[in-house]
Write an enzyme that holds these catalytic residues in place. Structure first.
Site, PDB file in Angstrom:
ATOM      1  N   HIS A 209       0.901  -1.183   0.116  1.00  0.00           N
ATOM      2  CA  HIS A 209       0.244   0.018   0.215  1.00  0.00           C
ATOM      3  C   HIS A 209       0.767   0.953   0.049  1.00  0.00           C
ATOM      4  O   HIS A 209      -0.124   2.533   0.024  1.00  0.00           O
ATOM      5  CB  HIS A 209      -1.207  -0.051   1.324  1.00  0.00           C
ATOM      6  CG  HIS A 209      -0.878   0.375   2.405  1.00  0.00           C
ATOM      7  ND1 HIS A 209       0.351  -0.429   3.245  1.00  0.00           N
ATOM      8  CD2 HIS A 209      -0.257   1.353   3.555  1.00  0.00           C
ATOM      9  CE1 HIS A 209       0.639   0.359   4.382  1.00  0.00           C
ATOM     10  NE2 HIS A 209       0.788   1.518   4.125  1.00  0.00           N
TER      11      HIS A 209
HETATM   12  C1  UD1 Z   1      -2.223   5.171   6.167  1.00  0.00           C
HETATM   13  C2  UD1 Z   1      -1.169   5.872   6.321  1.00  0.00           C
HETATM   14  C3  UD1 Z   1       0.394   4.673   6.407  1.00  0.00           C
HETATM   15  C4  UD1 Z   1      -0.693   3.294   7.128  1.00  0.00           C
HETATM   16  C5  UD1 Z   1      -2.108   3.323   6.387  1.00  0.00           C
HETATM   17  C6  UD1 Z   1      -2.591   1.566   7.081  1.00  0.00           C
HETATM   18  C7  UD1 Z   1      -0.290   8.371   6.734  1.00  0.00           C
HETATM   19  C8  UD1 Z   1       0.958   9.211   6.116  1.00  0.00           C
HETATM   20  N1  UD1 Z   1      -0.103   6.585   5.786  1.00  0.00           N
HETATM   21  O1  UD1 Z   1      -2.142   5.304   4.532  1.00  0.00           O
HETATM   22  O2  UD1 Z   1       1.315   5.070   6.863  1.00  0.00           O
HETATM   23  O3  UD1 Z   1       0.484   2.261   6.951  1.00  0.00           O
HETATM   24  O4  UD1 Z   1      -2.606   3.861   6.380  1.00  0.00           O
HETATM   25  O5  UD1 Z   1      -3.714   1.352   6.027  1.00  0.00           O
HETATM   26  O6  UD1 Z   1      -0.683   8.523   8.023  1.00  0.00           O
HETATM   27  N2  UD1 Z   1      -9.222   5.397   1.176  1.00  0.00           N
HETATM   28  C9  UD1 Z   1      -9.753   5.203   1.012  1.00  0.00           C
HETATM   29  N3  UD1 Z   1     -10.705   4.354   2.004  1.00  0.00           N
HETATM   30  C10 UD1 Z   1     -10.381   4.738   3.527  1.00  0.00           C
HETATM   31  C11 UD1 Z   1      -9.106   5.769   3.129  1.00  0.00           C
HETATM   32  C12 UD1 Z   1      -8.410   5.863   2.278  1.00  0.00           C
HETATM   33  O7  UD1 Z   1     -10.351   4.701   0.411  1.00  0.00           O
HETATM   34  O8  UD1 Z   1     -11.091   4.633   4.162  1.00  0.00           O
HETATM   35  C13 UD1 Z   1      -8.287   5.932  -0.180  1.00  0.00           C
HETATM   36  C14 UD1 Z   1      -7.775   7.281  -0.072  1.00  0.00           C
HETATM   37  O9  UD1 Z   1      -9.134   7.409  -0.751  1.00  0.00           O
HETATM   38  C15 UD1 Z   1      -6.718   6.875  -0.562  1.00  0.00           C
HETATM   39  C16 UD1 Z   1      -6.001   6.078  -0.433  1.00  0.00           C
HETATM   40  O10 UD1 Z   1      -6.551   4.938   0.053  1.00  0.00           O
HETATM   41  O11 UD1 Z   1      -6.887   7.634  -2.066  1.00  0.00           O
HETATM   42  C17 UD1 Z   1      -5.409   6.245   0.958  1.00  0.00           C
HETATM   43  O12 UD1 Z   1      -5.579   6.499   1.983  1.00  0.00           O
HETATM   44  P1  UD1 Z   1      -4.645   7.235   2.810  1.00  0.00           P
HETATM   45  O13 UD1 Z   1      -5.495   7.498   4.519  1.00  0.00           O
HETATM   46  O14 UD1 Z   1      -4.368   9.378   2.470  1.00  0.00           O
HETATM   47  O15 UD1 Z   1      -3.220   6.807   2.974  1.00  0.00           O
HETATM   48  P2  UD1 Z   1      -2.568   5.317   3.453  1.00  0.00           P
HETATM   49  O16 UD1 Z   1      -2.412   4.795   2.304  1.00  0.00           O
HETATM   50  O17 UD1 Z   1      -4.252   4.555   3.848  1.00  0.00           O
END
Ligand code: UD1
Length: 366
Positions: A209
């Site tokens: 991820h």
């Molecule tokens: C975040 C944390 C990372 C952790 C990871 C675990 C930061 C900087 N990063 O990264 O350290 O290891 O979580 O999962 O805080 N999205 C969804 N649904 C959700 C959450 C996210 O669709 O419930 C999508 C968002 O729209 C985005 C992507 O997933 O496009 C990334 O989500 P984001 O919270 O930005 O970071 P993670 O990659 O999950």
């Protein structure tokens, strides 16, 4: 201080829940403090959020923000504004922030500016890689904290090297491993591998991820290609994080076909699959630790780790951010690798962390 001191715990994203749950439960059992849980809403999909509250000894949050997705600035800022409001209203005696996600830093900053002491759970981890957003979150959170709870000696050394006073550091062990050990028996009984037509000890489990890997179209395409090649020798199962799901969808013709792909899984089912795997391929931080605690081989697709104890003591091998090396995995699995559990990863970090917090708050039993 009138009544019991109030401890507010901040969570926001999937890995936070397993870290905070043993501490929250233990402080509750001991009964010397009041507690509240606030969720920033950084993760909001049911499959990376609510399912964990159903399985872990955590209450429903007392307050829920809806920070959601966005740039790092937007996400951190929205959490900062929302948390400041609750901290101002509740006036906690301590704010506990676990891990290294954007919500962690927001919680620490909001509290510190209101002159509320901060406790960082999982302090002192350093990848020394400034391209990782989490590295900034870790470093800044540590320097805003009055109590730094660490899980390994290496973390203590990192903090000492940054001039953090040793009397604010408590080496308590790994609360995420408390959660793992509390659930592993149930997870093994679940035998989740059967649901995917797999045999225990005879498949590779994959999680990816990190933006550095999955947001790079060439790297993700080559990684999927290499995993597909591994899948010709040993079955591969890949539960896909929401971020990665979007990137795989963009691969068109070169997406996974041989390996099995599933949505993100609930905690116990994922632990079951880890426990039954021949090996895990990951770029996650927490999974490097869980595989070490389970004694399952782990191949990390990164150039560094903030968790070196999983390499020096555990089962972790840093393959590098080099998809070509993934195809080495079946051959490497033919050679035994010995590992031991890191000190204090014994399932009792929650009580040690609770005791350190009670000492800080001056409520520890004599
Ligand atoms: C975040 C944390 C990372 C952790 C990871 C675990 C930061 C900087 N990063 O990264 O350290 O290891 O979580 O999962 O805080 N999205 C969804 N649904 C959700 C959450 C996210 O669709 O419930 C999508 C968002 O729209 C985005 C992507 O997933 O496009 C990334 O989500 P984001 O919270 O930005 O970071 P993670 O990659 O999950």
């Amino acid at each position: 201080m009138a009544g019991k001191p109030l401890v507010v715990h901040v969570v926001g994203a999937r890995p936070n829940y397993m870290k905070i749950a043993p501490l929250y439960a233990e402080l509750g059992r001991r009964g010397l403090v009041e507690q509240k849980l606030v969720h920033t809403g950084q993760h909001y999909d049911r499959e990376v959020n609510e399912v964990f509250f159903d399985e872990l000894p955590l209450p429903q949050p007392h307050a829920m923000l809806s920070v959601g997705s966005g740039s790092h600035g937007e996400q951190t800022a929205a959490a900062l504004v929302g948390l400041e409001r609750f901290f101002g209203e509740w006036r906690p005696d301590l704010v506990v922030v676990p891990g290294d996600v954007n919500s962690t830093l927001a919680g620490a900053l909001a509290a510190a500016k209101l002159q509320i002491p901060v406790c960082h759970l999982e302090a002192g981890l350093r990848s020394f890689d400034a391209t990782m957003p989490e590295e900034h979150n870790r470093r800044l959170t540590d320097h805003l904290s009055s109590l730094l709870l660490t899980h390994s000696e290496n973390a203590d050394e990192n903090l000492a090297n940054e001039g953090i006073a040793s009397d604010s550091i408590a080496l308590v062990g790994n609360t995420m491993i408390d959660t793992l050990l509390a659930n592993v028996e149930r997870a093994r009984e679940l035998a989740a591998w059967n649901e995917y037509g797999l045999e225990a000890g005879a498949y590779v489990l994959v999680t990816l991820h990190r933006p550095r890997l999955v947001d790079d179209p060439t790297l993700i395409e080559q990684t999927v290609g290499a995993l597909e090649e591994v899948a010709t020798e040993i079955p591969v199962l890949f539960p896909v994080h929401p971020r990665t799901h979007k990137r795989l969808a963009a691969l068109n013709g070169s997406g996974p076909t041989r390996m099995q792909v599933t949505p993100p899984l609930p905690y116990t089912r994922f632990v079951s699959l880890q426990a039954g795997a021949a090996a895990i391929v990951t770029d996650s931080g927490g999974i490097q630790e869980e595989s070490t605690a389970l004694g399952i081989r782990c191949f990390t697709l990164r150039d560094n780790t903030e968790r070196p104890v999983t390499v020096t003591h555990g089962t972790n091998e840093i393959l590098g951010l080099d998809p070509a090396r993934i195809v080495e995995i079946p051959e490497r699995l033919k050679h035994v690798r010995n590992s031991v559990l890191p000190p204090l990863w014994d399932g009792h970090a929650g009580p040690r962390a609770a005791a350190a917090i009670e000492r800080l708050l001056g409520v520890a039993a004599a």
